[in-house]
Design a protein around this motif. Structure first.
Motif, mmCIF file in Angstrom:
data_model
loop_
_atom_site.group_PDB
_atom_site.id
_atom_site.type_symbol
_atom_site.label_atom_id
_atom_site.label_comp_id
_atom_site.label_asym_id
_atom_site.label_seq_id
_atom_site.Cartn_x
_atom_site.Cartn_y
_atom_site.Cartn_z
ATOM 1 N N SER A 21 18.384 73.724 15.433
ATOM 2 C CA SER A 21 17.049 74.567 15.273
ATOM 3 C C SER A 21 17.704 76.045 15.769
ATOM 4 O O SER A 21 17.441 76.922 15.159
ATOM 5 C CB SER A 21 16.116 74.249 16.170
ATOM 6 O OG SER A 21 16.310 74.221 17.624
ATOM 7 N N ARG A 22 18.324 75.932 16.729
ATOM 8 C CA ARG A 22 18.830 77.290 17.130
ATOM 9 C C ARG A 22 20.037 77.753 16.404
ATOM 10 O O ARG A 22 20.243 79.148 16.030
ATOM 11 C CB ARG A 22 19.433 77.210 18.772
ATOM 12 C CG ARG A 22 18.177 76.936 19.614
ATOM 13 C CD ARG A 22 18.896 76.885 21.255
ATOM 14 N NE ARG A 22 17.611 77.183 22.048
ATOM 15 C CZ ARG A 22 17.423 75.719 22.569
ATOM 16 N NH1 ARG A 22 17.850 74.517 22.073
ATOM 17 N NH2 ARG A 22 16.367 75.653 23.300
ATOM 18 N N TRP A 56 21.817 74.467 7.605
ATOM 19 C CA TRP A 56 20.993 74.126 8.662
ATOM 20 C C TRP A 56 19.516 73.822 8.174
ATOM 21 O O TRP A 56 18.770 72.956 8.584
ATOM 22 C CB TRP A 56 20.720 75.129 9.714
ATOM 23 C CG TRP A 56 22.447 74.931 10.470
ATOM 24 C CD1 TRP A 56 23.445 76.090 10.587
ATOM 25 C CD2 TRP A 56 22.803 74.085 11.312
ATOM 26 N NE1 TRP A 56 24.409 75.701 11.251
ATOM 27 C CE2 TRP A 56 23.865 74.242 11.705
ATOM 28 C CE3 TRP A 56 22.390 72.826 11.538
ATOM 29 C CZ2 TRP A 56 24.959 73.625 12.669
ATOM 30 C CZ3 TRP A 56 23.205 72.091 12.273
ATOM 31 C CH2 TRP A 56 24.159 72.535 12.954
ATOM 32 N N THR A 60 17.883 70.367 8.904
ATOM 33 C CA THR A 60 16.519 70.270 9.805
ATOM 34 C C THR A 60 15.377 70.112 8.742
ATOM 35 O O THR A 60 14.113 69.807 9.592
ATOM 36 C CB THR A 60 16.162 71.742 10.469
ATOM 37 O OG1 THR A 60 16.205 72.803 9.407
ATOM 38 C CG2 THR A 60 17.304 72.072 11.503
ATOM 39 N N ALA A 62 13.795 72.228 7.271
ATOM 40 C CA ALA A 62 12.809 73.465 7.749
ATOM 41 C C ALA A 62 12.868 74.273 6.396
ATOM 42 O O ALA A 62 13.919 74.732 5.811
ATOM 43 C CB ALA A 62 13.346 73.951 8.853
ATOM 44 N N ILE A 76 12.189 76.333 18.505
ATOM 45 C CA ILE A 76 11.610 75.312 17.771
ATOM 46 C C ILE A 76 12.313 73.955 18.311
ATOM 47 O O ILE A 76 13.686 73.611 17.766
ATOM 48 C CB ILE A 76 12.231 75.601 16.294
ATOM 49 C CG1 ILE A 76 11.481 76.971 15.812
ATOM 50 C CG2 ILE A 76 11.689 74.515 15.231
ATOM 51 C CD1 ILE A 76 12.170 77.167 14.567
ATOM 52 N N HIS A 78 12.098 70.621 17.690
ATOM 53 C CA HIS A 78 12.234 69.574 16.627
ATOM 54 C C HIS A 78 11.908 70.375 15.364
ATOM 55 O O HIS A 78 10.766 70.428 14.780
ATOM 56 C CB HIS A 78 11.324 68.433 16.784
ATOM 57 C CG HIS A 78 11.398 67.815 18.227
ATOM 58 N ND1 HIS A 78 12.641 67.073 18.607
ATOM 59 C CD2 HIS A 78 10.710 67.949 19.288
ATOM 60 C CE1 HIS A 78 12.249 66.689 19.779
ATOM 61 N NE2 HIS A 78 11.304 66.993 20.353
ATOM 62 N N PRO A 79 12.868 71.006 14.403
ATOM 63 C CA PRO A 79 12.601 71.731 13.461
ATOM 64 C C PRO A 79 12.165 71.192 12.139
ATOM 65 O O PRO A 79 11.844 71.625 11.181
ATOM 66 C CB PRO A 79 13.814 72.502 13.123
ATOM 67 C CG PRO A 79 14.786 71.693 13.809
ATOM 68 C CD PRO A 79 14.175 70.895 14.879
ATOM 69 N N GLN A 98 7.350 70.276 15.296
ATOM 70 C CA GLN A 98 7.715 69.624 13.802
ATOM 71 C C GLN A 98 6.387 69.752 13.229
ATOM 72 O O GLN A 98 5.248 69.535 13.438
ATOM 73 C CB GLN A 98 8.477 68.551 14.121
ATOM 74 C CG GLN A 98 7.280 67.272 14.464
ATOM 75 C CD GLN A 98 7.588 67.228 16.222
ATOM 76 O OE1 GLN A 98 8.122 68.166 16.663
ATOM 77 N NE2 GLN A 98 6.850 66.255 16.836
#
Length: 165
Positions: A21-22, A56, A60, A62, A76, A78-79, A98
């Motif tokens: 997430s980061r 990413w 993720t 996302a 975030i 849990h993305p 999430q």
């Protein structure tokens, strides 16, 4: 107390090698910083940031666009499955769990705007041209379709005020 105006950038710094997430947020920040700059180095860095963002995003699951208007200090944990509309405005020091969707209804042109330090529970949906006030808490699996004032807790389908923070 978490600020609603001053971003806490330490929340976004990767804490270990595998911190999806980061790392996703870092790619977005690098792209936004270098996309508007001139020079060959900035162009190269922005292209690398696009590749990192795609990587990413797949890891993720996302859907957070590179051009998102995200305030600093976003957390975030849990993305997985997060979807954010490209024009949505996310305030500083927000927390998004999430499976959250921040989007618009078909036919609406204005996306949601979240204030500072808004905590959004897992599975919540924020839909339409609405504004969420500072220090608001959105309960898990809530469907928010109306404006939310500052310092309140909302939950349910459709979301209703159930308390204050």
């Amino acid at each position: 107390m978490i600020s609603t105006t001053e971003p806490d950038w330490s929340r976004e710094k990767p804490r270990q090698f595998w911190d999806p997430s980061r790392k996703l947020l870092g790619a977005i920040r690098r792209y936004q910083k270098h996309k508007s700059s001139c020079g060959i180095v900035s162009v190269l860095i922005s292209k690398v940031a696009v590749i990192q963002h795609r990587f990413w995003s797949v890891i993720t699951s996302a859907d957070i666009p590179l051009t998102s208007n995200i305030g600093g200090g976003l957390l975030i944990p849990h993305p997985n499955g997060i979807v954010i509309h490209p024009d949505a405005v996310i305030g500083v020091n927000c927390l998004i769990h999430q499976q959250v969707t921040v989007g618009v209804k078909r036919g609406d042109s204005k996306p949601p705007t979240l204030g500072g330090h808004v905590d959004i529970g897992a599975g919540a949906k924020i839909i339409g041209p609405i504004e969420i006030g500072n220090d608001a808490l959105i309960g898990a699996n809530s469907v928010v379709v109306k404006d939310v004032p500052e310092k309140v807790i909302v939950a349910g389908i459709p979301a209703k005020i159930i308390g204050t923070t």
